[in-house]
Structure formats: C-alpha cells, structure tokens
Scaffold this active site. Structure first.
Site, PDB file in Angstrom:
ATOM      1  N   GLU A 289       0.792  -1.141   0.034  1.00  0.00           N
ATOM      2  CA  GLU A 289      -0.046  -0.001  -0.016  1.00  0.00           C
ATOM      3  C   GLU A 289       0.991   1.366   0.098  1.00  0.00           C
ATOM      4  OE1 GLU A 289      -2.330  -3.427   1.213  1.00  0.00           O
ATOM      5  OE2 GLU A 289      -0.354  -2.606   2.075  1.00  0.00           O
TER       6      GLU A 289
ATOM      7  N   HIS B 276     -12.532  -5.654   6.951  1.00  0.00           N
ATOM      8  CA  HIS B 276     -13.512  -5.652   5.887  1.00  0.00           C
ATOM      9  C   HIS B 276     -14.701  -4.595   6.051  1.00  0.00           C
ATOM     10  CE1 HIS B 276     -10.930  -9.215   5.053  1.00  0.00           C
ATOM     11  NE2 HIS B 276     -11.308  -9.046   3.568  1.00  0.00           N
TER      12      HIS B 276
END
Length: 677
Positions: A408, A479
């Site tokens: 990332e 999530h």
C-alpha cells in the site's frame, strides 16, 4: 564511459570540485553557530565524511533531465548540483525566501523544486517511493533521465525502501538509490540494523538490479560509480544501488552527543579519514594544483560564504499570516451543475458501482494523462473484487491501467512521485481493496497531505485515492471498518463520501479534474444497492464543500453521510407518519465541510442529530457536533446528539455486527427522544 582519476581529470574541473568541497565544509562547520546566536538552524546534520559521494551525486545530476531527492545530510550534494550557498543558508535559518519551503519545513532539508531538486520528508527513505514514481512517468513519456534518491544506510531497514526497490526492479525504472553508509543510524550501529557488512548485499538476489559499491570518501571512486550508475540506468532502464562507504566525522546532529557511544580511537580514525583533507593532499602530491592555488580557492570560498551570509541574514522572515496559504489548492469549479443538484429526471437508474465505473472511463477519455492502479484493478474484464474498474484496461491499455504489488505504501508513494513529473498528470489509486487495509500506507498519506504546504505551494500531488469503506456486508475486522475519523485530523486532503449513485459520479468527476489530493470514500454496501441507485445526468458534477438537503423539515436536523443517509431518510419517513417534520442533510463532503447549510438547518429546527457509521467516540460527527454547540448554542432547544458505532471493532458474526453498527431503530430512538426533549 569516461573514467575519472587524479592524473587525467582536467585542472579546471579539479579546481571546481575543490572549491565546492571547501565551500560546503565551511558552511557545514558554520551552521551550528547560527543556533548559538539564536538565528535558527536548530536542526543540522553535518555531512563531513560523506564528501566524495555527495560531490559526485551533485555533479552527475543533470538539470532538466534528472530528478534529485536529497535527504537531510545532503548539503554538499545540493551545493554540487548547483544550488547557491545563500540558498542553503536561507533554508538553514528558515527565511521566507528559502527555495525549499519558505521556512515551513525543518532546517537542513534543502530543495529547489523548480530544478527538480525535490522537497522531501523528515521521515528518511520515504522519498525512494517518490523517485520510483517519477521514474515510471519518465518511462511512460519517453523522457531521458534518471531519478536519484539519497539517504543513509540505516533508512534501508524501512519497509518502504524495500517496496521501492522491489517495484523499480519489477517495472524496470531508471532509479539510482544512493546509500551513504557511515555505519550509524543516529547512535545505532550497523550491526543492530543488518546481518551483513555491506547493506546493499541484502538486495543481491533482485532481478534487474545493479549494485555498485564505492568509496564514498574518495572523489574519483564516487564520480566513477555515479557516472556508471546513471549511464547504466538510462541505457538499461533498470534501477541501480550505489552503496558508498563513508565515515561520520561529527555527531548525527546538533542534538546528538557522539562521545556517549563512540570511543576515542574511533573518533580519531574518522577524523584521520577526512575526505576533504585527503583530496587536498592528493592534489598536491600529484602536482595538479599548487599550495598557492589551493589557498586562493579557500580564500574565495571563505569570501563567498561571508557575502552569502550577509544577504541571507537580511532576508525577510516568514509572515505568520501565510500559515493558511497552500493547505489545499483551488478545486475544479463545476460549470453545468454549480450546486451539485439536478432535477429528478425520467430515465434508467444506475447502481453506484456502475456510476463510478462509467465516470472513471469518461474522465480517462477526457484527460489522456490520467492513470489508475492498485491491487487487483487491471485484469482484462475483471476490475477488482467489486468490479469498479471493469473493462478499463481493455479500453485504455496496461500503461495507464495496471496492477500494483500488494504494497500500500508503494501504491500511494509512487502516485505522489508520478505527479512530480508534470502537473498535467492525474493519478487515481485504489489505496487498498478495503479501507481497513490502508493503514500501512498512512505514512505516505501524510506525505501527500503535507506536500503543498511544505513546499510553499511549489508542488501538490494530483491524486484521487479511492477506498471501499464501511460495513453492513458481514465482513468483520479488516473488511468493515471506517477510517475517516482518523484521517480528517490531517490538513491537506479533501475527503468526500457519496450516498447515491449520482453524487458518486459527480464527486468523482470533480475530484479527477481538481488539483490536489482527494480521499474518495466509497460505501461498499451501497455499490449495488437499489436505495442508492439514481438517474445520473450526463457530465454530472458536484462541488466540494456543498451538502445536499435530501429531505426538508422543521422539527429536527439530521446530519449524515454514506450508508447512514439511507437509514436517516427511512427514519424521517417513519417519523413523518407520526406527525414530525425531519430535515435530512447529506453532507457528501467532509473536508471541506458545508457548515453554512448545516447551521442554517439547525437555526430553523433548533435540534440536531448527527449520524454516521463510524464510532461515536472520536468519529467525525464529534467535529460537527462541536461546531454546532460552539456556533449555534443560542439557537438550540436541546443538546446535540450523536448516533454511530460502538467503541469496538466491527465483529464478523451478523449478531455482533448488528449490535455494533448503527441501524434504523437506534436512529429512530435517538431522534424520538430529541424531538420530545
């Protein structure tokens, strides 16, 4: 390739090098005196002992072709690259005319962005990612040049340095990673950093990576290493590590006391290994310059420093009124839909996922200098787990639409770097497949928010950072979380979050046409939601900082965004059946925030309920509630109330998720109590 040595290098070049080395050392030794006189330069990291490699980096840097990312010890590097000693003093004492930042960034962070000597962070090594990004743009646009990034060997322990090298070797990018190895990271010796003596050897297994070792104390060995590296990187379009063995003659910085961790023998050795004195002795031994010529150069350097010092001291200090300049650049102003509103039209409603996908494609056609990449975004017809980028690679090619490693920091950092190549470039990135996985990139998020302010308006990354956010999908940890509450504390980013398909399209279009950095949050539970679907007008635009009144009312103001907008609308309808009139405001834009619309509503209703999916404690709603309480206290008939998630992570089992996340019943109960207050 031309080889440099003491016997064949021409006399004028030797004179120039010696002048730069003497001038740089004189300033290096003078810098602490500014602090003693309370003139500034409160942070100074002396470079003495790194003279050979720093002179070479600056000499090899080619203005107009290369990008240079120096670190805080690179005083001689930037002097050798062409910056004046006056400019270095302006930086050191933080004057308004400092070309690096106008006094906004820490001293000893030298830069001249207009020459592409880049302004970099104090978090050393982070700029390796920016160098990889700008090198990617060089390759795409067929530009001849290299990106040179420099730092100490200890910074190579950082994960983002690995990510930069891994990415550059995989993509085939002309980056030169210069590691100035003086054996210490502040007081931490190299043996506590790595198991190998030569740090670069840790990367010897990388494909497409050349490693060059050199004596960073020696001018000629350093010049040959840097010249070879630049020639190789351009010819082969591959990265190079130049590992330069140096010594650190002084303490790490003026706040460090090296006698606490280095013994007398070591300090005597590094002083004896002084590269400047070695170069001087060589010039005399090989009769390239006379003692008289050397003394003339030394006198000239002393005079140059004196003149520069007087000029720099007379320069103006920063204006305190300027602190609000260059936080965010002016955005694109919508022309067709100035308020971000449209009449309800007959036509086919689109899901949010479709609206985002089609807007991305339309903006890619509109601006050919737009790129998108991230994890799992470019596999022919597949466009990530949510199909947001479906079909984009087929239409726009793998040079503009491509996958990134699962790294990332690399995704965000190289986007920052790509934007440095040319201001016409706009980069859309999927920072992580789920917002919860974005935390490894927060360091580069911070970099992006700082850039415009830190560089005094000379650079701003044109980035739209997309994140699939929020819960209601049964995803649990990693999530289903919301992260905007943490990120809104950092100035320098616009943050938007649509609730309906039309706003998703309009906000995305405005973000992709605006200068600067935008965090675009996508409530993933709404991607294929019938409730969130809407008619999306052609070329729809939504301005930043403009809320949308989704339902008008007179008894209570509900302020919300994202998933909870739909809950609030349903609750408002339920309360209407009971005789209550509730106004629902979808803020759409968190930063900038449309306080005017919110405050006018609360003045009208005298009661406010702030609702969002994120945690109540320290969630963004706390800022809205505090603003209402501070600015509108005299208008309120009841305390401002908030509804959001519990102060826990979001659980996986549906029973746990339901207990944690806000729902219609929770909002209804809070609204009813407030209305009856």
């Amino acid at each position: 390739m031309k080889k440099y040595d003491i016997k064949t290098t021409d006399t004028e070049t030797l004179k120039k090098w010696y002048h730069l080395m003497v001038l740089g050392r004189a300033l290096d030794e003078k810098a602490p005196s500014y602090l003693l006189q309370s003139l500034g330069w409160s942070y100074h990291a002396p470079y003495a002992g790194h003279d050979g490699i720093q002179l070479a980096v600056g000499q090899v840097f080619t203005k107009g072709e290369d990008f240079l990312f120096p670190y805080y010890r690179d005083m001689l590097t930037v002097l050798s690259a062409g910056m004046s000693v006056e400019e270095l003093i302006l930086n050191g004492i933080s004057k308004a005319t400092d070309p690096a930042s106008g006094g906004r960034h820490m001293s000893n962070h030298f830069a001249k962005p207009e020459w592409h000597i880049e302004n970099v962070s104090s978090a050393t090594g982070t700029h390796d990612l920016h160098a990889a990004g700008v090198a990617r743009a060089m390759v795409y646009y067929g530009h001849k040049g290299v990106a040179i990034t420099s730092h100490g060997e200890s910074a190579s322990s950082e994960g983002y340095v690995y990510e930069a090298i891994n990415g550059a070797s995989r993509e085939g990018l002309p980056v030169i990673f210069v590691w100035q190895d003086n054996g210490y990271g502040i007081s931490v010796p190299k043996k506590d950093q790595t198991a190998v003596r030569k740090y670069a050897d840790n990367f010897s297994g990388f494909k497409n990576l050349k490693i060059i070792h050199c004596n960073g104390k020696d001018v000629f060995d350093s010049m040959n290493a840097m010249s070879e590296a630049r020639e190789f990187a351009i010819a082969n379009r591959t990265p190079v590590i130049v590992h330069a063995n140096c010594v650190r003659i002084g303490s790490h910085s003026n706040s460090d006391k090296q006698t606490l961790y280095r013994d007398e023998n070591e300090l005597a050795y590094v002083k004896e290994a002084d590269p400047l004195m070695k170069f001087r002795r060589m010039l005399l031994r090989y009769k390239r310059l006379t003692e008289e010529e050397l003394q003339q150069i030394e006198a000239a350097a002393k005079k140059e420093l004196s003149v520069a010092n007087r000029k720099a001291l007379a320069a103006p200090d920063p204006d305190p009124k300027s602190i609000f300049d260059y936080v965010l650049p002016d955005p694109y102003i919508p022309e067709k839909y100035k308020e971000g509103l449209h009449q309800e039209e007959n036509g086919e409603k689109a899901f949010m996922v479709t609206a985002i996908n089609e807007t991305l494609k339309e903006e890619f056609r509109h601006n050919p200098d737009t790129f998108i990449y991230g994890q799992d975004v470019a596999n022919k017809e597949k466009g990530g787990v949510f199909n947001i980028t479906k079909g984009m690679q087929l239409e726009f090619g793998d040079a503009r639409v491509f996958n990134a490693p699962i790294a990332e920091d690399y995704i965000v950092g190289t986007a920052n770097g790509m934007c440095r190549f040319d201001s016409k470039i706009h980069v859309v990135i999927e920072g992580a497949e789920f917002a919860d996985y974005f935390w490894p990139a927060v360091e580069q998020y911070v970099e992006c928010t700082h850039e415009y302010w830190r560089s005094n308006g000379k650079f701003v990354p044109n980035i739209v950072l997309r994140l699939a956010s929020g819960g209601y999908i049964g995803g649990g940890l990693y999530h289903s979380q919301n992260i905007e509450g943490a990120l809104t504390t950092l100035p320098g980013a616009r943050i938007v979050c649509p609730s309906f398909a039309d706003d998703a399209a309009g906000l995305l279009r405005t973000a992709m046409r605006s200068r600067g950095f935008t965090l675009y949050l996508e409530p993933k539970a709404l991607y294929n939601s019938v409730e969130a679907s809407s008619v999306v007008p052609e070329d729809f635009e939504v301005p930043f900082g403009k809320a949308r009144i989704r339902r008008e009312g007179t008894d209570l103001s509900m302020i919300t965004y994202g998933n909870t907008t739909h809950f609030c609308l349903n609750v408002a309808e339920r309360l209407a059946q009971e005789g209550w009139s509730v106004e629902v405001i979808d803020i759409r834009s968190l930063i900038p925030l449309d306080k005017e619309t919110i405050y006018e509503s609360v003045k009208k209703t005298s009661k406010a309920l702030v609702v969002h999916e994120d945690k109540v404690f320290s969630g963004f709603g706390a800022e809205i509630a505090a603003g209402i309480g501070t600015e509108l206290f005299r208008y309120l008939d009841a305390p401002v109330q908030r509804v959001g998630s519990t102060f826990t992570p979001v659980g996986f089992h549906p029973i746990l998720e339901k207990a944690i996340l806000p729902a219609e019943d929770k909002i209804y109960d809070a609204a009813r109590k407030l209305l009856e207050y």
